[in-house]
Design an enzyme around this catalytic site. Structure first.
Site, PDB file in Angstrom:
ATOM      1  N   MET A  28       0.839  -1.193   0.000  1.00 33.72           N
ATOM      2  CA  MET A  28       0.000   0.000   0.000  1.00 33.72           C
ATOM      3  C   MET A  28       0.884   1.257   0.000  1.00 33.72           C
ATOM      4  O   MET A  28       0.432   2.343   0.370  1.00 33.72           O
ATOM      5  CB  MET A  28      -0.931  -0.018   1.205  1.00 33.72           C
ATOM      6  CG  MET A  28      -1.899  -1.205   1.132  1.00 33.72           C
ATOM      7  SD  MET A  28      -3.401  -0.954   2.049  1.00 33.72           S
ATOM      8  CE  MET A  28      -2.765  -0.710   3.684  1.00 33.72           C
ATOM      9  N   GLY A  29       2.144   1.101  -0.416  1.00 39.25           N
ATOM     10  CA  GLY A  29       3.033   2.259  -0.518  1.00 39.25           C
ATOM     11  C   GLY A  29       3.599   2.681   0.825  1.00 39.25           C
ATOM     12  O   GLY A  29       3.584   1.902   1.775  1.00 39.25           O
ATOM     13  N   LEU A  31       6.648   3.004   1.302  1.00 34.63           N
ATOM     14  CA  LEU A  31       7.543   1.846   1.381  1.00 34.63           C
ATOM     15  C   LEU A  31       8.670   2.090   2.384  1.00 34.63           C
ATOM     16  O   LEU A  31       9.192   3.188   2.510  1.00 34.63           O
ATOM     17  CB  LEU A  31       8.121   1.531  -0.006  1.00 34.63           C
ATOM     18  CG  LEU A  31       7.082   1.191  -1.078  1.00 34.63           C
ATOM     19  CD1 LEU A  31       7.780   0.784  -2.375  1.00 34.63           C
ATOM     20  CD2 LEU A  31       6.132   0.091  -0.613  1.00 34.63           C
ATOM     21  N   HIS A  32       9.022   1.009   3.077  1.00 32.86           N
ATOM     22  CA  HIS A  32      10.083   1.066   4.084  1.00 32.86           C
ATOM     23  C   HIS A  32      10.945  -0.180   3.952  1.00 32.86           C
ATOM     24  O   HIS A  32      10.767  -0.989   3.022  1.00 32.86           O
ATOM     25  CB  HIS A  32       9.480   1.202   5.488  1.00 32.86           C
ATOM     26  CG  HIS A  32       8.411   0.194   5.796  1.00 32.86           C
ATOM     27  ND1 HIS A  32       8.670  -1.153   5.922  1.00 32.86           N
ATOM     28  CD2 HIS A  32       7.065   0.323   5.949  1.00 32.86           C
ATOM     29  CE1 HIS A  32       7.553  -1.797   6.185  1.00 32.86           C
ATOM     30  NE2 HIS A  32       6.544  -0.932   6.190  1.00 32.86           N
ATOM     31  N   HIS A  35       9.294  -3.581   3.253  1.00 32.28           N
ATOM     32  CA  HIS A  35       8.930  -3.821   1.855  1.00 32.28           C
ATOM     33  C   HIS A  35      10.191  -4.117   1.028  1.00 32.28           C
ATOM     34  O   HIS A  35      10.176  -4.992   0.154  1.00 32.28           O
ATOM     35  CB  HIS A  35       8.237  -2.597   1.256  1.00 32.28           C
ATOM     36  CG  HIS A  35       6.967  -2.199   1.953  1.00 32.28           C
ATOM     37  ND1 HIS A  35       6.850  -1.051   2.687  1.00 32.28           N
ATOM     38  CD2 HIS A  35       5.757  -2.806   2.020  1.00 32.28           C
ATOM     39  CE1 HIS A  35       5.618  -0.948   3.166  1.00 32.28           C
ATOM     40  NE2 HIS A  35       4.934  -2.007   2.783  1.00 32.28           N
ATOM     41  N   GLN A 147       5.338 -11.918   7.133  1.00 33.21           N
ATOM     42  CA  GLN A 147       4.747 -12.595   8.297  1.00 33.21           C
ATOM     43  C   GLN A 147       4.264 -11.586   9.334  1.00 33.21           C
ATOM     44  O   GLN A 147       3.585 -11.947  10.284  1.00 33.21           O
ATOM     45  CB  GLN A 147       5.768 -13.558   8.910  1.00 33.21           C
ATOM     46  CG  GLN A 147       5.808 -14.868   8.128  1.00 33.21           C
ATOM     47  CD  GLN A 147       6.989 -15.747   8.471  1.00 33.21           C
ATOM     48  OE1 GLN A 147       7.955 -15.303   9.075  1.00 33.21           O
ATOM     49  NE2 GLN A 147       6.919 -16.995   8.057  1.00 33.21           N
ATOM     50  N   LYS A 148       4.603 -10.331   9.133  1.00 41.15           N
ATOM     51  CA  LYS A 148       4.079  -9.293  10.024  1.00 41.15           C
ATOM     52  C   LYS A 148       2.547  -9.350  10.028  1.00 41.15           C
ATOM     53  O   LYS A 148       1.911  -9.184  11.064  1.00 41.15           O
ATOM     54  CB  LYS A 148       4.551  -7.928   9.534  1.00 41.15           C
ATOM     55  CG  LYS A 148       3.720  -6.787  10.010  1.00 41.15           C
ATOM     56  CD  LYS A 148       4.557  -5.712  10.606  1.00 41.15           C
ATOM     57  CE  LYS A 148       3.702  -4.677  11.261  1.00 41.15           C
ATOM     58  NZ  LYS A 148       2.823  -3.998  10.305  1.00 41.15           N
ATOM     59  N   GLN A 152      -3.252 -12.356   7.434  1.00 40.52           N
ATOM     60  CA  GLN A 152      -3.380 -12.070   5.996  1.00 40.52           C
ATOM     61  C   GLN A 152      -2.667 -13.142   5.190  1.00 40.52           C
ATOM     62  O   GLN A 152      -3.214 -13.671   4.205  1.00 40.52           O
ATOM     63  CB  GLN A 152      -2.763 -10.695   5.717  1.00 40.52           C
ATOM     64  CG  GLN A 152      -2.477 -10.414   4.262  1.00 40.52           C
ATOM     65  CD  GLN A 152      -2.011  -8.987   4.051  1.00 40.52           C
ATOM     66  OE1 GLN A 152      -2.773  -8.052   4.209  1.00 40.52           O
ATOM     67  NE2 GLN A 152      -0.748  -8.803   3.707  1.00 40.52           N
ATOM     68  N   SER A 185       4.258   1.157   7.787  1.00 37.81           N
ATOM     69  CA  SER A 185       4.030   2.491   7.231  1.00 37.81           C
ATOM     70  C   SER A 185       3.364   3.386   8.269  1.00 37.81           C
ATOM     71  O   SER A 185       3.482   4.613   8.214  1.00 37.81           O
ATOM     72  CB  SER A 185       3.138   2.392   5.996  1.00 37.81           C
ATOM     73  OG  SER A 185       3.702   1.504   5.058  1.00 37.81           O
TER      74      SER A 185
HETATM   75  P1  AMP Z   1       1.510  -3.043   3.425  1.00 39.06           P
HETATM   76  O1  AMP Z   1       2.081  -2.035   2.497  1.00 39.06           O
HETATM   77  O2  AMP Z   1       1.601  -2.659   4.862  1.00 39.06           O
HETATM   78  O3  AMP Z   1       0.142  -3.524   3.012  1.00 39.06           O
HETATM   79  O4  AMP Z   1       2.446  -4.321   3.321  1.00 39.06           O
HETATM   80  C1  AMP Z   1       2.749  -4.905   2.083  1.00 39.06           C
HETATM   81  C2  AMP Z   1       3.480  -6.196   2.303  1.00 39.06           C
HETATM   82  O5  AMP Z   1       4.677  -5.943   3.038  1.00 39.06           O
HETATM   83  C3  AMP Z   1       2.680  -7.206   3.138  1.00 39.06           C
HETATM   84  O6  AMP Z   1       2.941  -8.511   2.646  1.00 39.06           O
HETATM   85  C4  AMP Z   1       3.242  -7.021   4.519  1.00 39.06           C
HETATM   86  O7  AMP Z   1       3.110  -8.155   5.338  1.00 39.06           O
HETATM   87  C5  AMP Z   1       4.689  -6.742   4.188  1.00 39.06           C
HETATM   88  N1  AMP Z   1       5.327  -6.032   5.301  1.00 39.06           N
HETATM   89  C6  AMP Z   1       4.970  -4.832   5.809  1.00 39.06           C
HETATM   90  N2  AMP Z   1       5.758  -4.521   6.867  1.00 39.06           N
HETATM   91  C7  AMP Z   1       6.606  -5.567   7.037  1.00 39.06           C
HETATM   92  C8  AMP Z   1       7.640  -5.859   7.956  1.00 39.06           C
HETATM   93  N3  AMP Z   1       7.972  -5.032   8.952  1.00 39.06           N
HETATM   94  N4  AMP Z   1       8.302  -7.032   7.822  1.00 39.06           N
HETATM   95  C9  AMP Z   1       7.961  -7.900   6.829  1.00 39.06           C
HETATM   96  N5  AMP Z   1       7.001  -7.673   5.927  1.00 39.06           N
HETATM   97  C10 AMP Z   1       6.327  -6.522   6.023  1.00 39.06           C
END
Ligand code: AMP
Length: 279
Positions: A28-29, A31-32, A35, A147-148, A152, A185
């Protein structure tokens, strides 16, 4: 060379031109490093990497959370370029849902009713719908999920199995900040004091793992005590569950389990979890 694409037809065409294996990372952007880690793993294991950046309105049960969600498209493209992503798909809401919210949906079933599902009505329906559509649009061989978001990940694994989607779902471990906080994020919204308070969540996960041999009851009590030490942290749930069924484990349970927590600090809702082996 990274190409940024905003329409589905361009995506299908660009995808068709890729030869070899394709890995997708859906985001969902904002990005860190979490991601970036998913993108790196995809880069290592696949010939091409597609990243999707879309703040999916369907999966936000709280409109305020949707509005407040950070949007950093330029920085997101720059990160994708640095990670060697081939295609970045950044559609608008109208592009993804030209006829408004879809009528046909995907129901997560019992696995989606507990934990996050109990606190975020509609979240998993919205998530599964967009993941399903992005899997079809990208025709990816592998899709990388953190796995965070353990629930999901489980639901997506179940969806590809139940709906005969031919994509391998690859789990990626949680990436943390140096102080232990799971990267998100949403962390950017925390004040310094809130960030400091939020550290009890990752501390509770570490204490739980360290106490796993003492059994479920001790793990629950110890983790709860760590979190209770910061009253600013308001817990939605702290659950010790069977990693396959997400049902709470009995006090005498031994073997694999998942400790999962969701809590609000200030106005920011955070989640964390840790796999452990009890007994
Ligand atoms: P999001 O942008 O938060 O929807 O996350 C996109 C993908 O990145 C999802 O598969 C999340 O589980 C993964 N993700 C987000 N934060 C982390 C993190 N700290 N460690 C591992 N995967 C992450």
């Amino acid at each position: 060379m990274t190409r940024t694409i905003s329409t589905k037809s361009e995506l299908r065409q660009a995808r068709a031109e890729l030869t070899g294996t394709v890995g997708v990372v859906m985001t969902m952007g904002a990005l860190h490093e979490g991601h970036a880690y998913l993108l790196r793993q995809a880069r290592e294991e696949c010939d091409h990497v597609v990243a999707t950046v879309f703040v999916n309105p369907l999966q936000f049960n709280d409109p305020k959370d949707y509005e407040a969600y950070q949007r950093t498209p330029d920085a997101d493209v720059a990160l994708c370029e640095a990670e060697g992503v081939d295609l970045v798909f950044m559609p608008s809401e109208e592009e993804m849902y030209p006829d408004g919210p879809p009528m046909i949906g995907i129901t997560p079933g019992a696995l989606g009713e507990v934990l996050e599902g109990a606190f975020r009505p509609g979240h998993f329906e919205g998530m599964l719908l967009v993941v399903h559509n992005l899997l079809l649009l990208t025709s990816a061989d592998r899709a990388y999920f953190g796995q965070k978001d353990a629930q999901q990940l489980l639901l997506v694994q179940r969806m590809v199995s139940d709906l005969e989607i031919d994509t391998e779902i690859v789990p990626v471990p949680i990436v943390r900040e140096d102080d232990g906080l799971a990267r998100s994020s949403r962390n950017a919204r925390l004040s310094e004091a809130e960030h400091e308070a939020a550290l009890v969540l990752s501390r509770a996960m570490r204490v739980a793992v360290a106490n796993a041999s003492l059994g479920a009851k001790t793990v629950r009590e110890e983790a709860a005590a760590v979190i209770a030490s910061r009253p600013e942290v308001h817990v939605d749930y702290l659950a010790l569950v069977n990693p396959a069924t997400l049902a709470e484990v009995e006090d005498d349970h031994t073997g694999p389990a998942l400790l999962a927590v969701a809590a609000t600090v200030g106005t920011t809702r955070l989640i964390d979890n840790a796999p452990l082996t009890l007994g």
